[in-house]
Scaffold this motif. Structure first.
Motif, mmCIF file in Angstrom:
data_model
loop_
_atom_site.group_PDB
_atom_site.id
_atom_site.type_symbol
_atom_site.label_atom_id
_atom_site.label_comp_id
_atom_site.label_asym_id
_atom_site.label_seq_id
_atom_site.Cartn_x
_atom_site.Cartn_y
_atom_site.Cartn_z
ATOM 1 N N HIS A 56 62.766 37.257 45.908
ATOM 2 C CA HIS A 56 63.184 36.203 46.827
ATOM 3 C C HIS A 56 62.077 35.174 47.078
ATOM 4 C CE1 HIS A 56 66.937 38.285 47.731
ATOM 5 N NE2 HIS A 56 66.248 39.392 47.859
ATOM 6 N N GLU A 57 60.953 35.321 46.352
ATOM 7 C CA GLU A 57 59.823 34.393 46.454
ATOM 8 C C GLU A 57 59.419 34.180 47.908
ATOM 9 O OE1 GLU A 57 60.970 30.890 44.295
ATOM 10 O OE2 GLU A 57 60.628 31.834 42.356
ATOM 11 N N LEU A 58 59.263 35.291 48.604
ATOM 12 C CA LEU A 58 58.906 35.228 50.020
ATOM 13 C C LEU A 58 57.429 34.921 50.223
ATOM 14 C CD1 LEU A 58 60.938 38.350 51.205
ATOM 15 C CD2 LEU A 58 61.615 35.941 51.319
ATOM 16 N N ALA A 113 61.622 41.084 53.590
ATOM 17 C CA ALA A 113 61.584 41.984 52.435
ATOM 18 C C ALA A 113 61.978 43.399 52.813
ATOM 19 C CB ALA A 113 60.186 41.973 51.817
ATOM 20 N N LEU A 114 61.534 43.855 53.986
ATOM 21 C CA LEU A 114 61.858 45.205 54.423
ATOM 22 C C LEU A 114 63.364 45.360 54.633
ATOM 23 C CD1 LEU A 114 60.406 47.890 55.222
ATOM 24 C CD2 LEU A 114 60.571 47.121 57.589
ATOM 25 N N ALA A 115 63.993 44.330 55.185
ATOM 26 C CA ALA A 115 65.434 44.381 55.424
ATOM 27 C C ALA A 115 66.228 44.312 54.119
ATOM 28 C CB ALA A 115 65.847 43.236 56.346
ATOM 29 N N ARG A 116 65.731 43.535 53.168
ATOM 30 C CA ARG A 116 66.453 43.354 51.910
ATOM 31 C C ARG A 116 66.114 44.404 50.861
ATOM 32 N NH1 ARG A 116 69.431 38.976 51.853
ATOM 33 N NH2 ARG A 116 68.933 37.125 53.104
ATOM 34 N N ALA A 117 65.098 45.195 51.112
ATOM 35 C CA ALA A 117 64.644 46.179 50.125
ATOM 36 C C ALA A 117 65.677 47.288 49.951
ATOM 37 C CB ALA A 117 63.303 46.762 50.557
ATOM 38 N N VAL A 118 66.159 47.436 48.735
ATOM 39 C CA VAL A 118 67.075 48.521 48.384
ATOM 40 C C VAL A 118 66.551 49.155 47.101
ATOM 41 C CG1 VAL A 118 69.408 49.142 47.673
ATOM 42 C CG2 VAL A 118 69.074 47.436 49.466
ATOM 43 N N PRO A 119 66.272 50.458 47.098
ATOM 44 C CA PRO A 119 65.784 51.104 45.882
ATOM 45 C C PRO A 119 66.751 50.923 44.715
ATOM 46 C CG PRO A 119 65.472 52.535 47.772
ATOM 47 C CD PRO A 119 66.303 51.384 48.245
ATOM 48 N N SER A 120 66.215 50.920 43.515
ATOM 49 C CA SER A 120 67.012 50.610 42.326
ATOM 50 C C SER A 120 67.611 51.832 41.650
ATOM 51 C CB SER A 120 66.146 49.846 41.316
ATOM 52 O OG SER A 120 65.019 50.630 40.938
#
Length: 380
Positions: free
Chosen positions: A55-57, A264-271
């Motif tokens: 997301h280029e944060l 990033a913490l909110a959008r982080a989903v393991p792959s």
């Protein structure tokens, strides 16, 4: 005074296998006498780093890379130089600094370096190109590796200062051969655990051969995969003063890092196994609490496992249990100066107990403002 920025998330995942153990089964743990689903802290840290990049944060110049291919990366940055000669000189300089390169061209272990450090290393080698060449001409290959870079070794170590890489500052690093450049993490991340009891399930699957003959009626492949579904409690905490120090007292970068980390913490989903399960489920609740006394992991809100009910979701029950436990703990161990921000889709967090935010972006901006208020300008 201590300044800890805490993140508390309640997140329900559809059937999935986000983080596997050595047998391929979803990781789990015993907690409160009950089997719980678990996703390791390391798994979520990587998901946060990938989310930050995707997301280029954070600008690329302030991100890090974890790799064994340091030699290859430096040779690529020395693209104006002959490849074979560049490879030899890079290896010599790294050896002089104490970073050994194996015969396959990789370092002995994963290195976590900032993009700024990579650029500085490549520039150093380029600037001292003739100096390294002179040593190589005079000595055997074995001695050249040690001698060619002897004068540069100290300069290399000075360059390895973290490079103002946000992820290195957040999660820290350990270089076994260069302990002087180790960096303690400014962020701690707990293993995510389910708020309720979980049982493993098994998916028996078959695959049909598209080119099978008429007499080939059976499956072309048969197998099974384990999975579960769970409502997780996730916890992370930032030491704001440590983050500021790790980023070389760059206050604006520190505040940008806080805002980026929140998103990033909110959008982080393991792959893990996502092609099979597509469990892309954002959190139902995010709480950001500024603590001035000591951080408080609220996992014990779920020591007694939440029980499924027909009239209410596990997520809603979990948010309510979290709110009740936080109020009890804060009354005893908290500070009157503690501040709270929340993004609550469950409607279970009590009104008046926090500053409610309508969107993730609003929450991230409010978190940055909270950190800015806590870190006076003169500390930057």
């Amino acid at each position: 005074m201590s300044l800890f920025l805490e993140f508390h998330l309640i997140q329900n995942f559809a059937p999935s296998n986000l983080n596997r153990d050595d047998t391929g089964a979803p990781k789990d743990a015993l907690f409160g006498g009950q089997r719980r689903a678990r996703v390791s802290s390391q798994c979520f840290k990587r998901a946060v780093r990938l989310s930050t990049s995707e997301h280029e944060l954070v600008p690329a110049a302030h991100r890090g890379v974890r790799t064994k291919k340091l030699k290859e990366l430096l040779v690529q940055r020395l693209s104006t130089r002959p490849v074979e000669e560049a490879a030899a000189k890079v290896e010599a300089v790294l050896a002089g600094a104490g970073l050994k390169v194996k015969d396959d061209g990789k370092t002995e272990y994963l290195l976590f370096l900032g993009e700024g450090e990579l650029a500085a290393l490549a520039s150093l080698i380029d600037q001292h190109w003739d100096e390294v060449t002179l040593s190589v001409e005079k000595k055997s290959k074995k001695d050249a590796k040690a001698g060619a870079s002897a004068d540069l070794g100290k300069k290399v170590k000075v360059l390895l200062d973290g490079g103002k890489a946000v992820d290195v500052a957040l999660f820290g690093r350990m270089l076994a051969d260069l302990p002087a450049v180790n960096q303690d993490a400014a962020c701690q991340v707990a293993h995510a655990i389910s708020t309720h009891r979980v049982e493993r399930e098994f998916d028996y699957f078959t695959a049909v051969d598209d080119k099978g003959d008429d007499d080939e009626t059976g499956a072309g492949m048969i197998g099974q995969v384990e999975f579960n579904s769970a409502t997780f409690y996730r916890y992370a905490v930032l030491d704001l003063r440590k983050l500021l120090a790790n980023l070389q007292n760059d206050r604006e970068l520190t505040l940008a890092a806080v805002q980026a980390f929140t998103v990033a913490l909110a959008r982080a989903v393991p792959s893990g196994k996502q092609n099979s399960f597509a469990a892309h489920n954002p959190p139902e609740f995010i709480g950001v609490f500024l603590r001035r006394a000591a951080p408080m992991n609220l996992a014990n809100a779920f020591e007694r496992a939440v029980a499924p009910r027909r009239d209410e979701s596990l997520s809603a029950q979990s948010v309510r249990a979290l709110a009740d436990y936080e109020a009890k703990l804060a009354a005893v161990y908290g500070s009157a100066q503690d501040q709270r921000l929340t993004l609550d889709l469950s409607g279970q967090w009590p009104q008046g107990r926090s500053s409610a935010q309508p969107t993730l972006q609003a929450l991230a901006e409010a978190t940055r403002a909270l950190a800015a208020q806590a870190l006076p300008a003169q500390e930057g």
